[in-house]
Structure formats: structure tokens, C-alpha cells
Design a protein around this motif. Structure first.
Motif, PDB file in Angstrom:
ATOM      1  N   ASN A  46       0.815  -1.216   0.000  1.00 45.11           N
ATOM      2  CA  ASN A  46       0.000   0.000   0.000  1.00 45.11           C
ATOM      3  C   ASN A  46       0.850   1.267   0.000  1.00 45.11           C
ATOM      4  O   ASN A  46       0.615   2.200   0.765  1.00 45.11           O
ATOM      5  N   ASN A  47       1.836   1.312  -0.886  1.00 45.56           N
ATOM      6  CA  ASN A  47       2.726   2.469  -0.986  1.00 45.56           C
ATOM      7  C   ASN A  47       2.045   3.636  -1.696  1.00 45.56           C
ATOM      8  O   ASN A  47       0.950   3.504  -2.250  1.00 45.56           O
ATOM      9  N   ASP A  48       2.721   4.790  -1.681  1.00 44.18           N
ATOM     10  CA  ASP A  48       2.230   5.938  -2.430  1.00 44.18           C
ATOM     11  C   ASP A  48       2.120   5.572  -3.907  1.00 44.18           C
ATOM     12  O   ASP A  48       2.950   4.835  -4.445  1.00 44.18           O
ATOM     13  N   HIS A  49       1.095   6.088  -4.562  1.00 42.40           N
ATOM     14  CA  HIS A  49       0.853   5.851  -5.994  1.00 42.40           C
ATOM     15  C   HIS A  49       0.690   4.358  -6.303  1.00 42.40           C
ATOM     16  O   HIS A  49       0.988   3.914  -7.406  1.00 42.40           O
ATOM     17  N   MET A  50       0.174   3.624  -5.320  1.00 45.53           N
ATOM     18  CA  MET A  50      -0.008   2.178  -5.500  1.00 45.53           C
ATOM     19  C   MET A  50      -0.856   1.867  -6.732  1.00 45.53           C
ATOM     20  O   MET A  50      -0.503   1.018  -7.553  1.00 45.53           O
ATOM     21  N   MET A  51      -1.977   2.537  -6.861  1.00 49.00           N
ATOM     22  CA  MET A  51      -2.896   2.205  -7.946  1.00 49.00           C
ATOM     23  C   MET A  51      -2.289   2.498  -9.314  1.00 49.00           C
ATOM     24  O   MET A  51      -2.463   1.726 -10.258  1.00 49.00           O
ATOM     25  N   ASP A  52      -1.550   3.588  -9.426  1.00 53.39           N
ATOM     26  CA  ASP A  52      -0.911   3.884 -10.706  1.00 53.39           C
ATOM     27  C   ASP A  52       0.179   2.874 -11.026  1.00 53.39           C
ATOM     28  O   ASP A  52       0.381   2.507 -12.195  1.00 53.39           O
ATOM     29  N   MET A  53       0.895   2.409 -10.014  1.00 46.68           N
ATOM     30  CA  MET A  53       1.906   1.375 -10.236  1.00 46.68           C
ATOM     31  C   MET A  53       1.233   0.088 -10.721  1.00 46.68           C
ATOM     32  O   MET A  53       1.723  -0.579 -11.657  1.00 46.68           O
ATOM     33  N   ILE A  54       0.095  -0.260 -10.124  1.00 49.72           N
ATOM     34  CA  ILE A  54      -0.632  -1.454 -10.555  1.00 49.72           C
ATOM     35  C   ILE A  54      -1.129  -1.277 -11.985  1.00 49.72           C
ATOM     36  O   ILE A  54      -1.072  -2.208 -12.794  1.00 49.72           O
ATOM     37  N   ARG A  55      -1.594  -0.098 -12.305  1.00 52.50           N
ATOM     38  CA  ARG A  55      -2.048   0.155 -13.677  1.00 52.50           C
ATOM     39  C   ARG A  55      -0.919  -0.073 -14.684  1.00 52.50           C
ATOM     40  O   ARG A  55      -1.118  -0.696 -15.729  1.00 52.50           O
ATOM     41  N   THR A  56       0.268   0.437 -14.378  1.00 58.43           N
ATOM     42  CA  THR A  56       1.385   0.274 -15.317  1.00 58.43           C
ATOM     43  C   THR A  56       1.821  -1.187 -15.410  1.00 58.43           C
ATOM     44  O   THR A  56       2.193  -1.653 -16.490  1.00 58.43           O
ATOM     45  N   LEU A  57       1.754  -1.915 -14.305  1.00 58.98           N
ATOM     46  CA  LEU A  57       2.108  -3.338 -14.331  1.00 58.98           C
ATOM     47  C   LEU A  57       1.081  -4.139 -15.137  1.00 58.98           C
ATOM     48  O   LEU A  57       1.435  -5.044 -15.905  1.00 58.98           O
ATOM     49  N   LEU A  58      -0.185  -3.803 -14.969  1.00 61.50           N
ATOM     50  CA  LEU A  58      -1.232  -4.481 -15.749  1.00 61.50           C
ATOM     51  C   LEU A  58      -1.065  -4.212 -17.242  1.00 61.50           C
ATOM     52  O   LEU A  58      -1.228  -5.123 -18.065  1.00 61.50           O
ATOM     53  N   LEU A  59      -0.745  -2.981 -17.584  1.00 60.66           N
ATOM     54  CA  LEU A  59      -0.532  -2.656 -18.993  1.00 60.66           C
ATOM     55  C   LEU A  59       0.636  -3.453 -19.575  1.00 60.66           C
ATOM     56  O   LEU A  59       0.594  -3.870 -20.741  1.00 60.66           O
TER      57      LEU A  59
END
Length: 298
Positions: free
Chosen positions: A152-165
């Protein structure tokens, strides 16, 4: 008449973590199975859904098409598809559910993920067996996604988005390689994709190949030749398949009469719809509904 209405699940209904429940579920597949054992019955999702199997056997169905399960397989589903499974033995892998707006805060083009072949809503193109070398890379990306959820780090959701992409792009490359091996020009696949997207938006109103050919600025003969070359089906068959699929989906809803379904699909009358369904599904709407109900309740 079916006794049950097929359930539609939202991310909020399935998620345990309130912090991400509106947009994302990312878990190891065994935990997801233990938590949601009822999901082996046919159901729909209101979100995008993907699973990567690293262990297991059995079968799953997507939009009434059955697929054998095996390690190294990944599948993708879009909102609205009907899904169920019947696994055999111990399962392992990863599962990700994400909302239809999940990438909107990151990508200016909100239709970006529509470009990927496996998100076209066609069951046969949404289940892939990945090469061994790609499986290792895909596994590492799923592990990074799970680590982000846990930390649950800062910018977690954006990091997950880039990994999913990254996962999407890697899998799409596998699909594109297969396409090129068939020696079909890439622009033909893009044209076919546009045709499928137009069907998705207009299948209740536009039912003739010439109507779609006009929207694509090509001749009906060109469209038909394209479909035959790539999918070994005529343009008319592809349109009928989409109408038939929606009819099957609607027939799983116990609250809708056959007449209501015929009206929603823009058939002239109930009799014409029943003849259409029997001709292309091999059973009357009533018999299909009874068989589905039997399967759902066994």
C-alpha cells in the motif's frame, strides 16, 4: 421457465478490502476460490476479469463455450459475459478484477484497452496458452502487483495500472505473433476488429452486412471476404452469432419472457425470434432455458 436469475457481481460485492473495492481486486487464485466458492455457478461480471493459471485442471465456460484448464493459460473477460467453472484438483495462479474506469485516470484515451485482441468479448480469442518464456515474465508481473496491494505504498494504484498494462502488451504480442504466422495482413485484423466493435454497438438495430460495410467504407463483398479469410465465417454469420449470444444471455434471466427478449433484440415478433433461435442454437428458447436451469441447479 428458469427458477433463478443468473447473478451479476460487482467488485464491491466481491472485495474484502474497502480501500480498493471500487476499482480493483488482485489476489492469488486459491484464496479467491476459497472466499468465493459460489462463483463456480454461472454468473456475470460488471467489471473486467482475468486469471492466469500456474497449476490446475478441469474446465471453465465463457459465454456458453467450454475451455479445458491447464497451467500457463490466461483468460480475459469483459463486463457482461457469462462465466462458470468446474475445476479438478488443486488450483494455483492469479486473479485480477478491475472496473471499466480503472485506467481513465492514467490514460487520456479511455478506449485504450479496447485495442487488445483478447478484450474483444469473443470467447475463442480471450483464452490463450502462453509460451513458457512469457509465463515467467507474466508471473513476475503478477507478483509485483500483489506486493503493491500488500505494501500500500504511495501511488499504489498507478503502479498497478502500469504493471497491468505490461501484462496486456506482452500477451498481445503473443497474439500478434500468432496472427502474423497465419500470414494475414495486420490491417485486415484491424478492420475486422472495427467490424466487431460496430456489431457490439449496433447488433439490435443493424443486422445486414451491407449496413456495416457502409460504416466501414468498404463493399459488402470485401467485408465478407475479410471475415471468411480471417475467421472462416461470413459477415452475416458473425452478426448472427452476436445476436444469438445476447439471446442466450437474456434467456438466463428468469424475469424476462420470451416475448420481452424478442422485443429487446428487435425481432418483428415472438414467433420469428423463436424460429431464429432454434435454427442457429439447435433448441427452442424454452428448451435452452430449461437446460440452463438444470445445469445451474444440479
Amino acid at each position: 421457465m428458469a427458477k433463478h436469475q443468473i447473478p451479476t457481481y460487482t467488485i464491491c460485492r466481491l472485495a474484502a478490502d474497502e480501500a480498493v473495492q471500487k476499482e480493483l481486486i488482485a489476489e492469488r487464485f486459491p484464496h479467491y476460490l476459497d472466499t468465493h466458492q459460489h462463483l463456480h455457478f454461472p454468473h456475470r461480471h460488471s467489471f473486467y476479469h482475468l486469471v492466469f493459471f500456474t497449476k490446475g485442471a478441469g474446465k471453465q465456460s465463457i459465454d456458453f463455450v467450454s475451455f479445458p484448464v491447464q497451467p500457463g493459460q490466461i483468460y480475459f473477460m469483459v463486463p457482461g459475459q457469462v462465466h462458470g467453472w468446474d475445476f479438478d484438483g488443486e488450483m494455483d495462479g492469479y486473479i485480477i478484477n478491475f472496473s471499466d474506469t480503472f485506467f481513465h485516470t492514467l490514460l487520456q484515451n479511455t478506449q485504450y484497452i479496447d485495442q487488445f485482441y483478447f478484450f474483444n468479448g469473443q470467447a475463442a480469442e480471450s483464452v490463450l496458452q502462453l509460451p513458457v518464456n512469457i509465463q515467467t515474465e507474466i508471473t513476475a508481473l503478477f507478483e509485483k502487483i500483489l506486493a503493491e496491494v500488500q505494501q500500500n505504498n504511495d501511488h499504489m494504484m498507478d503502479m498497478i495500472r502500469t504493471l497491468l498494462l505490461q501484462i496486456f502488451i506482452l500477451v498481445n504480442r503473443v497474439q500478434v505473433t500468432t496472427i502474423r504466422q497465419k500470414q494475414v495482413p495486420q490491417h485486415n485484423y484491424l478492420l475486422l476488429r472495427n467490424f466487431q466493435q460496430l456489431i457490439e454497438k449496433n447488433y439490435t438495430q443493424l443486422k445486414l452486412p451491407k449496413e456495416y460495410a457502409a460504416l466501414l467504407y468498404i463493399t459488402p463483398n470485401h467485408l465478407n471476404a475479410l471475415c471468411k479469410d480471417v475467421l472462416d465465417k461470413s459477415a452475416g454469420e458473425i452478426i448472427r452469432d452476436r445476436i444469438l449470444l445476447e439471446a442466450k444471455r437474456l434467456l438466463t434471466n428468469a424475469d424476462m419472457s420470451i416475448m420481452d427478449i424478442a422485443y429487446q433484440l428487435n425481432f418483428a415478433d415472438n414467433s420469428y425470434f423463436s424460429k431464429f433461435f432454434k435454427k442457429y442454437a439447435g433448441a427452442t428458447p424454452e428448451d435452452f432455458r430449461k437446460q440452463f436451469d438444470h445445469t445451474y441447479n444440479k
